[in-house]
Structure formats: structure tokens, C-alpha cells
Scaffold this motif. Structure first.
Motif, PDB file in Angstrom:
ATOM      1  N   ALA A 121       0.804  -1.227   0.000  1.00 56.57           N
ATOM      2  CA  ALA A 121       0.000   0.000   0.000  1.00 56.57           C
ATOM      3  C   ALA A 121       0.834   1.273   0.000  1.00 56.57           C
ATOM      4  CB  ALA A 121      -0.936   0.013   1.210  1.00 56.57           C
ATOM      5  N   LEU A 122       2.059   1.213   0.522  1.00 58.07           N
ATOM      6  CA  LEU A 122       2.838   2.431   0.731  1.00 58.07           C
ATOM      7  C   LEU A 122       3.319   3.058  -0.576  1.00 58.07           C
ATOM      8  CD1 LEU A 122       4.121   4.428   2.674  1.00 58.07           C
ATOM      9  CD2 LEU A 122       6.117   2.911   2.832  1.00 58.07           C
ATOM     10  N   VAL A 123       3.934   2.265  -1.447  1.00 60.70           N
ATOM     11  CA  VAL A 123       4.489   2.821  -2.685  1.00 60.70           C
ATOM     12  C   VAL A 123       3.404   3.385  -3.606  1.00 60.70           C
ATOM     13  CG1 VAL A 123       5.836   2.323  -4.754  1.00 60.70           C
ATOM     14  CG2 VAL A 123       6.546   1.378  -2.556  1.00 60.70           C
ATOM     15  N   PRO A 124       2.271   2.674  -3.821  1.00 61.63           N
ATOM     16  CA  PRO A 124       1.201   3.278  -4.629  1.00 61.63           C
ATOM     17  C   PRO A 124       0.732   4.623  -4.076  1.00 61.63           C
ATOM     18  CG  PRO A 124       0.778   0.961  -4.313  1.00 61.63           C
ATOM     19  CD  PRO A 124       1.947   1.295  -3.438  1.00 61.63           C
ATOM     20  N   MET A 125       0.699   4.727  -2.728  1.00 57.50           N
ATOM     21  CA  MET A 125       0.305   5.991  -2.108  1.00 57.50           C
ATOM     22  C   MET A 125       1.304   7.092  -2.450  1.00 57.50           C
ATOM     23  SD  MET A 125       1.126   8.166   0.639  1.00 57.50           S
ATOM     24  CE  MET A 125       1.868   7.192   1.946  1.00 57.50           C
ATOM     25  N   VAL A 126       2.586   6.776  -2.321  1.00 56.53           N
ATOM     26  CA  VAL A 126       3.625   7.775  -2.601  1.00 56.53           C
ATOM     27  C   VAL A 126       3.559   8.222  -4.059  1.00 56.53           C
ATOM     28  CG1 VAL A 126       6.110   8.171  -2.748  1.00 56.53           C
ATOM     29  CG2 VAL A 126       5.153   6.947  -0.781  1.00 56.53           C
ATOM     30  N   ILE A 127       3.383   7.266  -4.968  1.00 57.04           N
ATOM     31  CA  ILE A 127       3.309   7.595  -6.399  1.00 57.04           C
ATOM     32  C   ILE A 127       2.099   8.473  -6.685  1.00 57.04           C
ATOM     33  CG2 ILE A 127       2.958   6.643  -8.707  1.00 57.04           C
ATOM     34  CD1 ILE A 127       4.542   4.173  -7.796  1.00 57.04           C
ATOM     35  N   SER A 128       0.954   8.095  -6.128  1.00 55.81           N
ATOM     36  CA  SER A 128      -0.280   8.841  -6.406  1.00 55.81           C
ATOM     37  C   SER A 128      -0.260  10.225  -5.775  1.00 55.81           C
ATOM     38  CB  SER A 128      -1.494   8.050  -5.897  1.00 55.81           C
ATOM     39  OG  SER A 128      -1.629   6.835  -6.592  1.00 55.81           O
ATOM     40  N   VAL A 129       0.191  10.293  -4.528  1.00 58.85           N
ATOM     41  CA  VAL A 129       0.242  11.595  -3.848  1.00 58.85           C
ATOM     42  C   VAL A 129       1.206  12.534  -4.562  1.00 58.85           C
ATOM     43  CG1 VAL A 129       0.990  12.761  -1.739  1.00 58.85           C
ATOM     44  CG2 VAL A 129      -0.486  10.756  -1.598  1.00 58.85           C
ATOM     45  N   GLY A 130       2.357  11.999  -4.957  1.00 58.39           N
ATOM     46  CA  GLY A 130       3.328  12.848  -5.654  1.00 58.39           C
ATOM     47  C   GLY A 130       2.874  13.227  -7.047  1.00 58.39           C
ATOM     48  N   GLY A 131       2.414  12.231  -7.810  1.00 58.92           N
ATOM     49  CA  GLY A 131       2.068  12.486  -9.207  1.00 58.92           C
ATOM     50  C   GLY A 131       0.785  13.257  -9.400  1.00 58.92           C
ATOM     51  N   ILE A 132      -0.235  12.933  -8.595  1.00 58.59           N
ATOM     52  CA  ILE A 132      -1.537  13.592  -8.770  1.00 58.59           C
ATOM     53  C   ILE A 132      -1.657  14.820  -7.869  1.00 58.59           C
ATOM     54  CG2 ILE A 132      -4.027  13.327  -8.469  1.00 58.59           C
ATOM     55  CD1 ILE A 132      -3.753  10.444  -9.340  1.00 58.59           C
ATOM     56  N   CYS A 133      -1.569  14.585  -6.563  1.00 55.11           N
ATOM     57  CA  CYS A 133      -1.802  15.679  -5.622  1.00 55.11           C
ATOM     58  C   CYS A 133      -0.684  16.717  -5.656  1.00 55.11           C
ATOM     59  CB  CYS A 133      -1.967  15.122  -4.216  1.00 55.11           C
ATOM     60  SG  CYS A 133      -3.187  13.799  -4.130  1.00 55.11           S
ATOM     61  N   GLY A 134       0.553  16.241  -5.609  1.00 56.85           N
ATOM     62  CA  GLY A 134       1.674  17.172  -5.611  1.00 56.85           C
ATOM     63  C   GLY A 134       1.709  18.039  -6.845  1.00 56.85           C
ATOM     64  N   LEU A 135       1.499  17.422  -8.002  1.00 52.64           N
ATOM     65  CA  LEU A 135       1.534  18.187  -9.246  1.00 52.64           C
ATOM     66  C   LEU A 135       0.397  19.214  -9.302  1.00 52.64           C
ATOM     67  CD1 LEU A 135       2.454  16.741 -12.688  1.00 52.64           C
ATOM     68  CD2 LEU A 135       0.699  18.492 -12.498  1.00 52.64           C
ATOM     69  N   ARG A 136      -0.796  18.802  -8.826  1.00 58.74           N
ATOM     70  CA  ARG A 136      -1.925  19.745  -8.838  1.00 58.74           C
ATOM     71  C   ARG A 136      -1.677  20.928  -7.915  1.00 58.74           C
ATOM     72  NH1 ARG A 136      -6.995  15.461  -8.539  1.00 58.74           N
ATOM     73  NH2 ARG A 136      -6.556  14.409 -10.520  1.00 58.74           N
ATOM     74  N   ILE A 137      -1.099  20.657  -6.757  1.00 63.00           N
ATOM     75  CA  ILE A 137      -0.805  21.744  -5.818  1.00 63.00           C
ATOM     76  C   ILE A 137       0.180  22.729  -6.438  1.00 63.00           C
ATOM     77  CG2 ILE A 137       0.284  22.283  -3.606  1.00 63.00           C
ATOM     78  CD1 ILE A 137      -0.911  19.603  -2.580  1.00 63.00           C
ATOM     79  N   LEU A 138       1.232  22.198  -7.061  1.00 62.99           N
ATOM     80  CA  LEU A 138       2.192  23.062  -7.746  1.00 62.99           C
ATOM     81  C   LEU A 138       1.512  23.854  -8.864  1.00 62.99           C
ATOM     82  CD1 LEU A 138       5.312  20.712  -8.008  1.00 62.99           C
ATOM     83  CD2 LEU A 138       5.068  22.737  -6.554  1.00 62.99           C
ATOM     84  N   TRP A 139       0.612  23.186  -9.566  1.00 64.24           N
ATOM     85  CA  TRP A 139      -0.106  23.830 -10.672  1.00 64.24           C
ATOM     86  C   TRP A 139      -0.911  25.032 -10.172  1.00 64.24           C
ATOM     87  CZ3 TRP A 139       0.083  22.155 -15.830  1.00 64.24           C
ATOM     88  CH2 TRP A 139      -0.804  22.784 -16.708  1.00 64.24           C
ATOM     89  N   VAL A 140      -1.610  24.820  -9.045  1.00 62.14           N
ATOM     90  CA  VAL A 140      -2.446  25.898  -8.495  1.00 62.14           C
ATOM     91  C   VAL A 140      -1.597  27.101  -8.099  1.00 62.14           C
ATOM     92  CG1 VAL A 140      -3.907  26.547  -6.529  1.00 62.14           C
ATOM     93  CG2 VAL A 140      -4.326  24.416  -7.751  1.00 62.14           C
ATOM     94  N   PHE A 141      -0.423  26.852  -7.531  1.00 59.02           N
ATOM     95  CA  PHE A 141       0.414  27.958  -7.048  1.00 59.02           C
ATOM     96  C   PHE A 141       1.264  28.592  -8.152  1.00 59.02           C
ATOM     97  CE2 PHE A 141      -0.251  25.887  -2.868  1.00 59.02           C
ATOM     98  CZ  PHE A 141      -0.728  26.990  -2.179  1.00 59.02           C
ATOM     99  N   LEU A 142       1.668  27.783  -9.147  1.00 64.34           N
ATOM    100  CA  LEU A 142       2.604  28.298 -10.148  1.00 64.34           C
ATOM    101  C   LEU A 142       1.953  28.660 -11.482  1.00 64.34           C
ATOM    102  CD1 LEU A 142       5.605  25.824  -9.596  1.00 64.34           C
ATOM    103  CD2 LEU A 142       5.256  28.094  -8.587  1.00 64.34           C
ATOM    104  N   VAL A 143       0.907  27.945 -11.857  1.00 69.20           N
ATOM    105  CA  VAL A 143       0.309  28.148 -13.181  1.00 69.20           C
ATOM    106  C   VAL A 143      -0.980  28.951 -13.112  1.00 69.20           C
ATOM    107  CG1 VAL A 143      -0.631  27.003 -15.230  1.00 69.20           C
ATOM    108  CG2 VAL A 143       1.344  26.009 -14.034  1.00 69.20           C
ATOM    109  N   VAL A 144      -1.883  28.567 -12.201  1.00 66.42           N
ATOM    110  CA  VAL A 144      -3.209  29.193 -12.151  1.00 66.42           C
ATOM    111  C   VAL A 144      -3.160  30.712 -11.946  1.00 66.42           C
ATOM    112  CG1 VAL A 144      -5.375  29.291 -10.837  1.00 66.42           C
ATOM    113  CG2 VAL A 144      -4.397  27.078 -11.485  1.00 66.42           C
ATOM    114  N   PRO A 145      -2.242  31.262 -11.117  1.00 64.77           N
ATOM    115  CA  PRO A 145      -2.217  32.723 -10.975  1.00 64.77           C
ATOM    116  C   PRO A 145      -2.014  33.463 -12.293  1.00 64.77           C
ATOM    117  CG  PRO A 145      -0.936  31.714  -9.228  1.00 64.77           C
ATOM    118  CD  PRO A 145      -1.290  30.614 -10.178  1.00 64.77           C
ATOM    119  N   HIS A 146      -1.385  32.799 -13.262  1.00 66.80           N
ATOM    120  CA  HIS A 146      -1.162  33.412 -14.572  1.00 66.80           C
ATOM    121  C   HIS A 146      -2.160  32.921 -15.624  1.00 66.80           C
ATOM    122  CE1 HIS A 146       2.641  34.706 -12.818  1.00 66.80           C
ATOM    123  NE2 HIS A 146       2.868  33.451 -12.466  1.00 66.80           N
ATOM    124  N   TRP A 147      -3.010  31.968 -15.229  1.00 67.28           N
ATOM    125  CA  TRP A 147      -3.941  31.362 -16.199  1.00 67.28           C
ATOM    126  C   TRP A 147      -5.208  30.956 -15.456  1.00 67.28           C
ATOM    127  CZ3 TRP A 147      -2.673  26.345 -19.448  1.00 67.28           C
ATOM    128  CH2 TRP A 147      -3.538  26.277 -20.538  1.00 67.28           C
TER     129      TRP A 147
END
Length: 447
Positions: free
Chosen positions: A388-414
Motif C-alpha cells: 500500500a505504501l508505494v502506490p500511495m507515494v506515487i499517487s500523492v506525488g504524481g496527482i496531488c503534488g503536481l496539482r498543488i504546484l499547478w495551483v500555485f505556479l500556473v493558475v495565478p497566470h492562467w
């Protein structure tokens, strides 16, 4: 004999037939669960208005998703432990897992109820919920939190039954309670004009009924997973085993919901029409996500039983079957949604701008559903084997982490519907690439 007829042994027989027989009632059940919240949105949208639709389906809906998602993740730990015990024929393990799971549900439900009611206004303000719908959203959420314990008990009870191959009874209870929810929604909202409070009360009463029905079944069965009320307590070692699998899944669910809450913030700044459109979209494409959740639950139980029985080759064949069936359904459903989405949105509202926004959002999601299908099957296959641990790390990093970065870095300009929406398919693509790599080279290769 009675239990043997009702429960499917997933370790024997033709794989695709057994998988479909097990999947079908789960799929219908998850669709009925989706129907719960959809009915609230449809009736509130039609009989109260777009503001009420936004109140029920905006930040409030995402907060509900956060709470339920956390516990659903935790309950998956019980499902895996119970399926392993059932596959191995370990009666003591089953007994301890069932009673620990129910005890934990009661404790966690009580804590979530109190904390949720107290923090509702702060959570809505943090998400920048539009001020004109703040009152309705607060009322809806607080009434919903009153039904937390029944909701968690039903989800846990359904997980227990599905782990031992009984997917039909949770479906029967969901059908009864969904119909009850519809009748009560019409009575409270359309008949008694109780607004969003009526929708919340209807859902809470329906959830209470479903919890009572599933607890009744667990206490009446004569099988090894029978629930004996006076023996409900936490067995420390068993609970730690459950949490060892469930906590990573809960963290993953929490991060999904947290990233959705974060995305809801810029959506809220686009106005009530955009919030209503986002809400309506979540209900329509929720049909797809509900189906994929059912595939995830089914493959997790299938893998769990076969892993417990030591049938690793059959386990791998089942994953291939699940991928083939789920991808075929995804393609067909994607085509149907793209063709009929405009008509679906008219069920919620007649406001042209809301419908226009909703159609635009769907255009950014639907063509990429196949990516999420792969994530759901592969991640839950790994969880079914206890990884269970590795799938969680992959999903949290790939989905959640990327979306959070997107909101802070991309959305303010778009800060447009397109700029916000496309972070979903981008995050799916990154996650599935890493997940496939791990799946092919990790623990499964050695089994």
C-alpha cells in the motif's frame, strides 16, 4: 451452506466470469451511491436555484469528499486483511479484523462529527466559498456531519461483506436507501420547501437506514465474519495491520480531496455560475469515477483472496482481465458522455451560462479518462497484495503534488476554466507512467 451460496470464492473458476459476477453488484452499488449526491444536486438545483446548487455542490461537496475519502481509504485496510484471512481460511484473523474495524468506525465517526461541525465555517472561508452561498453551505455541511457515524459504519460493513465475496447485499441496501433518499428529498425540498437543509437531512436519514441494514446482516450471519456486538473492541495487533494498509490509502484519499479543495479556491473566484458548473460536472463525470471505484474495489478483493490462497499466477491474470474490461467500458462511456453531456446538464439547471461552462469543463476531462482507469486498477491490485505504501507515494506525488504546484505556479497566470481544468489529465499522465514502471519492476515481478 447459506454463506457458501452467497459468497463468491474468487480463487476458483473462470477468471473473467467470476470477476464480472463479483464486479456487477459493486458497480451498481457505487452508481447508486453517486446517485445519492446527484439527487440532492438535481432537486436543489431545480426547486431552489443555482445558488443552492453551488452551496451543495461546491466547497461543501469537496469537504464531504475529503472526510469520506479518508475513511474509505482506512476501510480498504480492513478489506484487504479480511480478504487475506478469508482466502487462507483463518477464522481468528477474520473475527479480530471485523470487530476491530467496527470499533474503529465508531470511534473515528464520533471524532469526525464533533470536529466537522465545529470547523465547518472556517473550512468554507478557507476555500473562499462565495459569500452569497455561505449560509446554505454551512447549514448543509453541519447537518451532513451529524450522519458521519452511520456513513462510516455502512462503508466499513460493505467492505467486510465484499472482502468475503458478498457484493450483492450491500447493493440491495444501497438501492433501498437511494430510493428512500429520493422520496425524502422530494418531500423535504420540493414539498416542505426546506431548501438545502432538507437535502442534508434526507441523505443523513438514508445513510442511517443503510448502516442499520448492514449491521443487522453482519450480526445475523453464521459465518466466521459474524459481528457480535458485545465483542466489539479494538485488537491492537489487528488494528495496526489494518492501519498499515489503510493509512497510506487514507492519506492518498485525503490528498486527492485536499488538492480538489485547493483547486476549488480559484474556481470560487470565477463566480457562482462557474461554481455551479463545476458542481454539475462533478455529478455527471461522477458516473465514470463511480464505475472505476467499483473496479478498484473488485480487483482489490480478487487479488486479496488469491494472494491469501497463494495463487499468484491467477492473481496476475485477474489484473489483466480487469484492465481489459475497464478500458473497454471507459472508451464507450467517454463517447456517450461527450455526445450527451449537454442534455445531462439540463437536468441540473436551465441557466445557459452554467451549461456552457459545464460542457467546456467536460471537454478537458473526458478524452483522458483512460489514464485514470489504469491508475485505479494498478494501484488497487498492489493494495490487494498488501503493498500500500508505494502506490500511495506515487499517487500523492504524481496527482496531488503536481496539482498543488499547478495551483500555485500556473493558475495565478492562467485563472480560467481551461487553465484550472487541464491539471487533472496532466497529473493522471505523470502518475500512470510511474505506476506502470513500478508495477512491472516491483514486488509483482517476484511473485
Amino acid at each position: 451452506m447459506e454463506a457458501a451460496k452467497r459468497n463468491l470464492d474468487l480463487t476458483e473458476g473462470v477468471i473473467w466470469k467470476k470477476f464480472l459476477l463479483f464486479l456487477l453488484p459493486i458497480a451498481i452499488g457505487t452508481l447508486f451511491q453517486q446517485f445519492y449526491s446527484t439527487v440532492d444536486a438535481v432537486i436543489v438545483g431545480q426547486f431552489v436555484g443555482a445558488d443552492a446548487l453551488a452551496a451543495v455542490g461546491g466547497s461543501a461537496a469537496v469537504i464531504v469528499q475529503l472526510v469520506v475519502g479518508i475513511f474509505t481509504g482506512l476501510s480498504s485496510g480492513a478489506t484487504v486483511v479480511i480478504s487475506h484471512g478469508y482466502g487462507a481460511g483463518d477464522k481468528e484473523k477474520l473475527h479480530h479484523a471485523v470487530h476491530s474495524a467496527v470499533a474503529f468506525s465508531l470511534l473515528a465517526g464520533a471524532i469526525i462529527t464533533v470536529v466537522g461541525i465545529l470547523l465547518t465555517p472556517d473550512a468554507l472561508r478557507w476555500t473562499k466559498n462565495p459569500q452569497e452561498i455561505m449560509g446554505d453551505a454551512t447549514l448543509y455541511l453541519r447537518l451532513y456531519f451529524l450522519g458521519t457515524i452511520p456513513t462510516l459504519l455502512f462503508n466499513m460493513g460493505a467492505g467486510i461483506l465484499r472482502a468475503v465475496g458478498d457484493a450483492k447485499r450491500p447493493l440491495y441496501y444501497l438501492v433501498v436507501c437511494c430510493l428512500m433518499n429520493v422520496v425524502l428529498d422530494l418531500l423535504f425540498v420540493a414539498g416542505l420547501h426546506m431548501g438545502v437543509a432538507g437535502a442534508a437531512i434526507a441523505t443523513t436519514l438514508a445513510n442511517l437506514t443503510s448502516a442499520l441494514l448492514i449491521l443487522r446482516q453482519l450480526t445475523r450471519t453464521q459465518d466466521a465474519y459474524r459481528l457480535i456486538p458485545r465483542q466489539i473492541r479494538i485488537h491492537k495487533a489487528t488494528l495496526l495491520h489494518i492501519l498499515g494498509i489503510g493509512v497510506p490509502a487514507a492519506i492518498e484519499s485525503a490528498m486527492y480531496a485536499a488538492s480538489s479543495l485547493l483547486i476549488q479556491v480559484p474556481i470560487n473566484t470565477l463566480g457562482t455560475e462557474a461554481v455551479a458548473a463545476w458542481s454539475a460536472t462533478s455529478k455527471v463525470d461522477g458516473v465514470y469515477f463511480a464505475l472505476m471505484v467499483s473496479f478498484g474495489v473488485a480487483i482489490m478483493a480478487f487479488v486479496g483472496q488469491n494472494y491469501g490462497a497463494g495463487k499468484y499466477q491467477r492473481m496476475k491474470q485477474g489484473v489483466r482481465v480487469a484492465l481489459t474490461i475497464s478500458l473497454s467500458i471507459t472508451v464507450a462511456l467517454s463517447i456517450l458522455l461527450m455526445l450527451f453531456a449537454p442534455y445531462c446538464f439540463r437536468i441540473f439547471t436551465d441557466e445557459p451560462l452554467v451549461i456552457q461552462y459545464a460542457i467546456e469543463i467536460m471537454g478537458y476531462f473526458v478524452p483522458f479518462y483512460f489514464l485514470w482507469t489504469c491508475i485505479e486498477i494498478l494501484a488497487n491490485s498492489l493494495r490487494g497484495s498488501g503493498d500500500a505504501l508505494v502506490p500511495m507515494v506515487i499517487s500523492v506525488g504524481g496527482i496531488c503534488g503536481l496539482r498543488i504546484l499547478w495551483v500555485f505556479l500556473v493558475v495565478p497566470h492562467w485563472n480560467t476554466l481551461m487553465g484550472i481544468s487541464i491539471c487533472y489529465p496532466v497529473s493522471w499522465a505523470v502518475t500512470v507512467a510511474v505506476l506502470i514502471l513500478y508495477f512491472c519492476r516491483g514486488k509483482w515481478r517476484r511473485l
